[in-house]
Scaffold this motif. Sequence first.
Motif, PDB file in Angstrom:
ATOM      1  N   LEU A  31      -4.528   0.811   5.869  1.00 30.94           N
ATOM      2  CA  LEU A  31      -4.441   2.084   5.154  1.00 30.94           C
ATOM      3  C   LEU A  31      -5.778   2.820   5.170  1.00 30.94           C
ATOM      4  N   HIS A  32      -6.871   2.080   5.062  1.00 30.02           N
ATOM      5  CA  HIS A  32      -8.208   2.688   5.131  1.00 30.02           C
ATOM      6  C   HIS A  32      -8.417   3.349   6.506  1.00 30.02           C
ATOM      7  N   TYR A  33      -8.034   2.642   7.562  1.00 29.06           N
ATOM      8  CA  TYR A  33      -8.161   3.220   8.903  1.00 29.06           C
ATOM      9  C   TYR A  33      -7.284   4.462   9.044  1.00 29.06           C
ATOM     10  N   ALA A  34      -6.017   4.357   8.656  1.00 27.57           N
ATOM     11  CA  ALA A  34      -5.072   5.457   8.850  1.00 27.57           C
ATOM     12  C   ALA A  34      -5.417   6.675   8.004  1.00 27.57           C
ATOM     13  N   LYS A  35      -5.907   6.455   6.796  1.00 25.24           N
ATOM     14  CA  LYS A  35      -6.164   7.575   5.883  1.00 25.24           C
ATOM     15  C   LYS A  35      -7.584   8.122   5.973  1.00 25.24           C
ATOM     16  N   ASN A  36      -8.527   7.290   6.394  1.00 27.49           N
ATOM     17  CA  ASN A  36      -9.928   7.719   6.369  1.00 27.49           C
ATOM     18  C   ASN A  36     -10.625   7.651   7.729  1.00 27.49           C
ATOM     19  N   VAL A  37     -10.652   6.466   8.320  1.00 20.83           N
ATOM     20  CA  VAL A  37     -11.437   6.258   9.543  1.00 20.83           C
ATOM     21  C   VAL A  37     -10.917   7.114  10.694  1.00 20.83           C
ATOM     22  N   LEU A  38      -9.623   7.015  10.993  1.00 17.45           N
ATOM     23  CA  LEU A  38      -9.085   7.739  12.146  1.00 17.45           C
ATOM     24  C   LEU A  38      -9.138   9.259  11.967  1.00 17.45           C
ATOM     25  N   PRO A  39      -8.761   9.808  10.803  1.00 16.60           N
ATOM     26  CA  PRO A  39      -8.924  11.261  10.638  1.00 16.60           C
ATOM     27  C   PRO A  39     -10.380  11.709  10.748  1.00 16.60           C
ATOM     28  N   SER A  40     -11.299  10.876  10.285  1.00 13.98           N
ATOM     29  CA  SER A  40     -12.717  11.216  10.389  1.00 13.98           C
ATOM     30  C   SER A  40     -13.161  11.264  11.853  1.00 13.98           C
ATOM     31  N   ILE A  41     -12.753  10.270  12.621  1.00 14.16           N
ATOM     32  CA  ILE A  41     -13.075  10.269  14.054  1.00 14.16           C
ATOM     33  C   ILE A  41     -12.415  11.471  14.723  1.00 14.16           C
ATOM     34  N   ALA A  42     -11.147  11.716  14.381  1.00 14.52           N
ATOM     35  CA  ALA A  42     -10.399  12.825  14.992  1.00 14.52           C
ATOM     36  C   ALA A  42     -11.064  14.166  14.739  1.00 14.52           C
ATOM     37  N   SER A  43     -11.709  14.313  13.589  1.00 16.24           N
ATOM     38  CA  SER A  43     -12.357  15.592  13.282  1.00 16.24           C
ATOM     39  C   SER A  43     -13.506  15.886  14.240  1.00 16.24           C
ATOM     40  N   THR A  44     -14.051  14.851  14.862  1.00 16.69           N
ATOM     41  CA  THR A  44     -15.125  15.045  15.840  1.00 16.69           C
ATOM     42  C   THR A  44     -14.588  15.145  17.264  1.00 16.69           C
ATOM     43  N   LYS A  45     -13.278  14.907  17.420  1.00 17.41           N
ATOM     44  CA  LYS A  45     -12.658  14.915  18.752  1.00 17.41           C
ATOM     45  C   LYS A  45     -11.473  15.873  18.797  1.00 17.41           C
ATOM     46  N   LYS A  46     -11.607  16.995  18.119  1.00 13.31           N
ATOM     47  CA  LYS A  46     -10.489  17.945  18.002  1.00 13.31           C
ATOM     48  C   LYS A  46      -9.924  18.365  19.352  1.00 13.31           C
ATOM     49  N   SER A  47     -10.764  18.446  20.363  1.00 11.91           N
ATOM     50  CA  SER A  47     -10.265  18.906  21.661  1.00 11.91           C
ATOM     51  C   SER A  47      -9.700  17.774  22.516  1.00 11.91           C
ATOM     52  N   THR A  48      -9.927  16.522  22.116  1.00 14.11           N
ATOM     53  CA  THR A  48      -9.457  15.423  22.962  1.00 14.11           C
ATOM     54  C   THR A  48      -8.398  14.534  22.304  1.00 14.11           C
ATOM     55  N   TRP A  49      -8.328  14.480  21.000  1.00 10.09           N
ATOM     56  CA  TRP A  49      -7.301  13.669  20.343  1.00 10.09           C
ATOM     57  C   TRP A  49      -6.120  14.554  19.984  1.00 10.09           C
ATOM     58  N   PRO A  50      -4.897  14.103  20.265  1.00 13.01           N
ATOM     59  CA  PRO A  50      -3.717  14.950  20.043  1.00 13.01           C
ATOM     60  C   PRO A  50      -3.284  15.061  18.580  1.00 13.01           C
ATOM     61  N   ILE A  51      -3.761  14.168  17.735  1.00 11.50           N
ATOM     62  CA  ILE A  51      -3.401  14.207  16.314  1.00 11.50           C
ATOM     63  C   ILE A  51      -4.670  14.078  15.482  1.00 11.50           C
ATOM     64  N   HIS A  52      -4.601  14.585  14.229  1.00 10.83           N
ATOM     65  CA  HIS A  52      -5.802  14.611  13.404  1.00 10.83           C
ATOM     66  C   HIS A  52      -5.567  14.249  11.944  1.00 10.83           C
ATOM     67  N   HIS A  53      -4.324  14.189  11.518  1.00  8.70           N
ATOM     68  CA  HIS A  53      -4.005  13.975  10.100  1.00  8.70           C
ATOM     69  C   HIS A  53      -3.544  12.551   9.828  1.00  8.70           C
ATOM     70  N   ASP A  54      -3.830  12.086   8.619  1.00  4.89           N
ATOM     71  CA  ASP A  54      -3.504  10.704   8.258  1.00  4.89           C
ATOM     72  C   ASP A  54      -2.023  10.375   8.440  1.00  4.89           C
ATOM     73  N   HIS A  55      -1.128  11.288   8.044  1.00  3.93           N
ATOM     74  CA  HIS A  55       0.301  10.997   8.171  1.00  3.93           C
ATOM     75  C   HIS A  55       0.724  10.880   9.634  1.00  3.93           C
ATOM     76  N   CYS A  56       0.042  11.577  10.521  1.00  7.43           N
ATOM     77  CA  CYS A  56       0.342  11.465  11.948  1.00  7.43           C
ATOM     78  C   CYS A  56      -0.099  10.101  12.489  1.00  7.43           C
ATOM     79  N   PHE A  57      -1.264   9.647  12.054  1.00  3.64           N
ATOM     80  CA  PHE A  57      -1.715   8.316  12.469  1.00  3.64           C
ATOM     81  C   PHE A  57      -0.771   7.239  11.950  1.00  3.64           C
ATOM     82  N   MET A  58      -0.301   7.396  10.714  1.00  2.00           N
ATOM     83  CA  MET A  58       0.657   6.438  10.162  1.00  2.00           C
ATOM     84  C   MET A  58       1.921   6.419  11.024  1.00  2.00           C
ATOM     85  N   ARG A  59       2.444   7.588  11.375  1.00  2.00           N
ATOM     86  CA  ARG A  59       3.654   7.685  12.196  1.00  2.00           C
ATOM     87  C   ARG A  59       3.464   6.999  13.539  1.00  2.00           C
TER      88      ARG A  59
END
Length: 121
Positions: A29-57
């Motif tokens: 849950l920590h990864y899905a809600k915090n770590v991955l969205p945080s990384i995604a915010s720095t990779k907006k042009s290369t990662w296809p998803i950016h929100h916690d609920h998308c990572f959970m899905r």
Amino acid sequence: MHTPSLQNQFPHAYLSNSTEHKSNLREFLHYAKNVLPSIASTKKSTWPIHHDHCFMRVILDNIVGCAWYEVIPSPAYKNLTDEQAGAALNLAKQIATESVSLHALNQQSKQWRNKQLKLEF
């Protein structure tokens, strides 16, 4: 009227309260809600998803091989088996280190859900 227990409804889904299960679930849950969205915010042009609920899905769909709600009762995080919690954490870590293709995982999740795939030209 008798309502069957979760274990009777989903006999393969034995839910554990073990320390390892709780730890895996908390870390996933920590990864899905915090770590991955945080990384995604720095990779907006290369990662296809950016929100916690998308990572959970994406993570949950890919660990069960279909839309997660076809296999796991809602709320999913409260109903993950030991094996599913461990697999979810492992996949979240692989996404964070980019050792798996987030694009491929997202596309597969969309296919299981019959979502319109984004066409790239």
